[in-house]
Design a protein around this motif. Structure first.
Motif, PDB file in Angstrom:
ATOM      1  N   ILE A   7      -3.902  37.541 -41.472  1.00  0.00           N
ATOM      2  CA  ILE A   7      -3.880  38.511 -40.380  1.00  0.00           C
ATOM      3  C   ILE A   7      -3.685  37.792 -39.040  1.00  0.00           C
ATOM      4  N   ARG A   8      -4.419  36.698 -38.845  1.00  0.00           N
ATOM      5  CA  ARG A   8      -4.322  35.934 -37.588  1.00  0.00           C
ATOM      6  C   ARG A   8      -2.889  35.464 -37.349  1.00  0.00           C
ATOM      7  N   SER A   9      -2.247  34.980 -38.391  1.00  0.00           N
ATOM      8  CA  SER A   9      -0.862  34.507 -38.275  1.00  0.00           C
ATOM      9  C   SER A   9       0.067  35.661 -37.921  1.00  0.00           C
ATOM     10  N   LYS A  10      -0.095  36.798 -38.593  1.00  0.00           N
ATOM     11  CA  LYS A  10       0.742  37.969 -38.307  1.00  0.00           C
ATOM     12  C   LYS A  10       0.594  38.405 -36.851  1.00  0.00           C
ATOM     13  N   MET A  11      -0.642  38.426 -36.372  1.00  0.00           N
ATOM     14  CA  MET A  11      -0.920  38.838 -34.992  1.00  0.00           C
ATOM     15  C   MET A  11      -0.273  37.868 -33.998  1.00  0.00           C
ATOM     16  N   LEU A  12      -0.433  36.584 -34.248  1.00  0.00           N
ATOM     17  CA  LEU A  12       0.104  35.556 -33.369  1.00  0.00           C
ATOM     18  C   LEU A  12       1.629  35.665 -33.263  1.00  0.00           C
ATOM     19  N   TYR A  13       2.292  35.806 -34.391  1.00  0.00           N
ATOM     20  CA  TYR A  13       3.750  35.908 -34.399  1.00  0.00           C
ATOM     21  C   TYR A  13       4.218  37.227 -33.784  1.00  0.00           C
ATOM     22  N   ALA A  14       3.508  38.302 -34.058  1.00  0.00           N
ATOM     23  CA  ALA A  14       3.895  39.607 -33.518  1.00  0.00           C
ATOM     24  C   ALA A  14       3.781  39.638 -31.990  1.00  0.00           C
ATOM     25  N   THR A  15       2.716  39.057 -31.457  1.00  0.00           N
ATOM     26  CA  THR A  15       2.508  39.102 -30.006  1.00  0.00           C
ATOM     27  C   THR A  15       3.405  38.112 -29.254  1.00  0.00           C
ATOM     28  N   SER A  16       3.906  37.095 -29.922  1.00  0.00           N
ATOM     29  CA  SER A  16       4.750  36.086 -29.267  1.00  0.00           C
ATOM     30  C   SER A  16       6.243  36.355 -29.428  1.00  0.00           C
ATOM     31  N   LYS A  17       6.590  37.261 -30.314  1.00  0.00           N
ATOM     32  CA  LYS A  17       8.001  37.448 -30.691  1.00  0.00           C
ATOM     33  C   LYS A  17       8.909  37.794 -29.514  1.00  0.00           C
ATOM     34  N   ASP A  18       8.551  38.798 -28.716  1.00  0.00           N
ATOM     35  CA  ASP A  18       9.439  39.235 -27.645  1.00  0.00           C
ATOM     36  C   ASP A  18       9.683  38.130 -26.623  1.00  0.00           C
ATOM     37  N   ARG A  19       8.655  37.411 -26.278  1.00  0.00           N
ATOM     38  CA  ARG A  19       8.797  36.309 -25.315  1.00  0.00           C
ATOM     39  C   ARG A  19       9.750  35.250 -25.859  1.00  0.00           C
ATOM     40  N   PHE A  20       9.584  34.877 -27.117  1.00  0.00           N
ATOM     41  CA  PHE A  20      10.447  33.867 -27.728  1.00  0.00           C
ATOM     42  C   PHE A  20      11.883  34.390 -27.847  1.00  0.00           C
ATOM     43  N   ARG A  21      12.030  35.614 -28.292  1.00  0.00           N
ATOM     44  CA  ARG A  21      13.342  36.221 -28.502  1.00  0.00           C
ATOM     45  C   ARG A  21      14.153  36.256 -27.211  1.00  0.00           C
ATOM     46  N   ARG A  22      13.479  36.503 -26.084  1.00  0.00           N
ATOM     47  CA  ARG A  22      14.168  36.544 -24.781  1.00  0.00           C
ATOM     48  C   ARG A  22      14.755  35.184 -24.395  1.00  0.00           C
ATOM     49  N   GLU A  23      14.177  34.109 -24.899  1.00  0.00           N
ATOM     50  CA  GLU A  23      14.675  32.754 -24.606  1.00  0.00           C
ATOM     51  C   GLU A  23      16.003  32.464 -25.297  1.00  0.00           C
ATOM     52  N   LEU A  24      16.306  33.205 -26.357  1.00  0.00           N
ATOM     53  CA  LEU A  24      17.500  32.948 -27.155  1.00  0.00           C
ATOM     54  C   LEU A  24      18.593  33.948 -26.792  1.00  0.00           C
ATOM     55  N   GLN A  25      19.475  33.544 -25.904  1.00  0.00           N
ATOM     56  CA  GLN A  25      20.571  34.416 -25.471  1.00  0.00           C
ATOM     57  C   GLN A  25      21.654  34.461 -26.546  1.00  0.00           C
ATOM     58  N   GLY A  26      22.271  35.635 -26.729  1.00  0.00           N
ATOM     59  CA  GLY A  26      23.401  35.729 -27.643  1.00  0.00           C
ATOM     60  C   GLY A  26      23.067  36.135 -29.064  1.00  0.00           C
ATOM     61  N   ILE A  27      21.856  36.634 -29.284  1.00  0.00           N
ATOM     62  CA  ILE A  27      21.482  37.147 -30.611  1.00  0.00           C
ATOM     63  C   ILE A  27      22.160  38.506 -30.795  1.00  0.00           C
ATOM     64  N   HIS A  28      22.783  38.728 -31.937  1.00  0.00           N
ATOM     65  CA  HIS A  28      23.466  39.998 -32.185  1.00  0.00           C
ATOM     66  C   HIS A  28      22.552  41.038 -32.831  1.00  0.00           C
ATOM     67  N   TYR A  29      21.744  40.600 -33.804  1.00  0.00           N
ATOM     68  CA  TYR A  29      20.897  41.539 -34.547  1.00  0.00           C
ATOM     69  C   TYR A  29      19.518  40.935 -34.766  1.00  0.00           C
ATOM     70  N   GLU A  30      18.545  41.827 -34.890  1.00  0.00           N
ATOM     71  CA  GLU A  30      17.180  41.388 -35.178  1.00  0.00           C
ATOM     72  C   GLU A  30      16.688  42.107 -36.429  1.00  0.00           C
ATOM     73  N   ILE A  31      16.029  41.349 -37.285  1.00  0.00           N
ATOM     74  CA  ILE A  31      15.456  41.916 -38.508  1.00  0.00           C
ATOM     75  C   ILE A  31      13.990  41.523 -38.581  1.00  0.00           C
ATOM     76  N   GLN A  32      13.155  42.520 -38.861  1.00  0.00           N
ATOM     77  CA  GLN A  32      11.726  42.291 -39.106  1.00  0.00           C
ATOM     78  C   GLN A  32      11.541  42.398 -40.616  1.00  0.00           C
ATOM     79  N   ALA A  33      11.123  41.322 -41.258  1.00  0.00           N
ATOM     80  CA  ALA A  33      11.007  41.329 -42.720  1.00  0.00           C
ATOM     81  C   ALA A  33       9.599  40.967 -43.168  1.00  0.00           C
ATOM     82  N   THR A  34       9.067  41.785 -44.088  1.00  0.00           N
ATOM     83  CA  THR A  34       7.749  41.493 -44.667  1.00  0.00           C
ATOM     84  C   THR A  34       7.869  41.057 -46.123  1.00  0.00           C
TER      85      THR A  34
END
Length: 132
Positions: free
Chosen positions: A90-117
């Motif tokens: 759970i801790r890992s899921k929370m950490l990755y979920a809360t950090s995702k948008d900030r990290f994703r914004r650093e990567l310019q030029g992404i075409h698609y995003e997939i959330q996979a469980t």
């Protein structure tokens, strides 16, 4: 959560120079930043990529998908994948979920995003469908 300079430069090498087929990132909790865990060379397959993701822990990944359009044009689309298997902590899921948008914004030029469980949510067919 910060982003290691190496993470940004490795992504740019994938995006601009096609040095890598994929990059897998993990959160280094001690440094409080996203770091590169693994890279895959241009000749590696999608199966090599999915086999590199841990079965029971979260990761971010970027995959450069090459395909040929119906007009017979060679194209490439970059996918951002947030891998969060249902069996991870759970801790890992929370950490990755809360950090995702900030990290994703650093990567310019992404075409698609997939959330996979689980692996079926990022199957090669799913990638092909999204890329069209």
């Amino acid at each position: 959560m910060g982003v290691a300079e190496n993470s940004k430069s490795t992504y740019l090498e994938l995006q601009r120079k096609k040095v890598f087929r994929y990059v897998i990132f993990k959160i280094d909790e001690k440094k409080k930043e996203v770091v590169v865990e693994k890279t895959g060379g241009p000749s590696e397959s999608y199966d090599d990529f999915t086999a590199s993701l841990p079965e029971a822990d979260c990761r971010y990944a970027v995959y450069d998908f090459d395909f040929v359009t119906s007009e017979n044009c060679q194209k490439s689309k970059i996918f951002f994948i947030a891998w969060s298997p249902s069996v991870s902590r759970i801790r890992s899921k929370m950490l990755y979920a809360t950090s995702k948008d900030r990290f994703r914004r650093e990567l310019q030029g992404i075409h698609y995003e997939i959330q996979a469980t689980d692996p079926t949510e990022m199957d090669l067919e799913v990638i092909r469908e999204r890329a069209r």
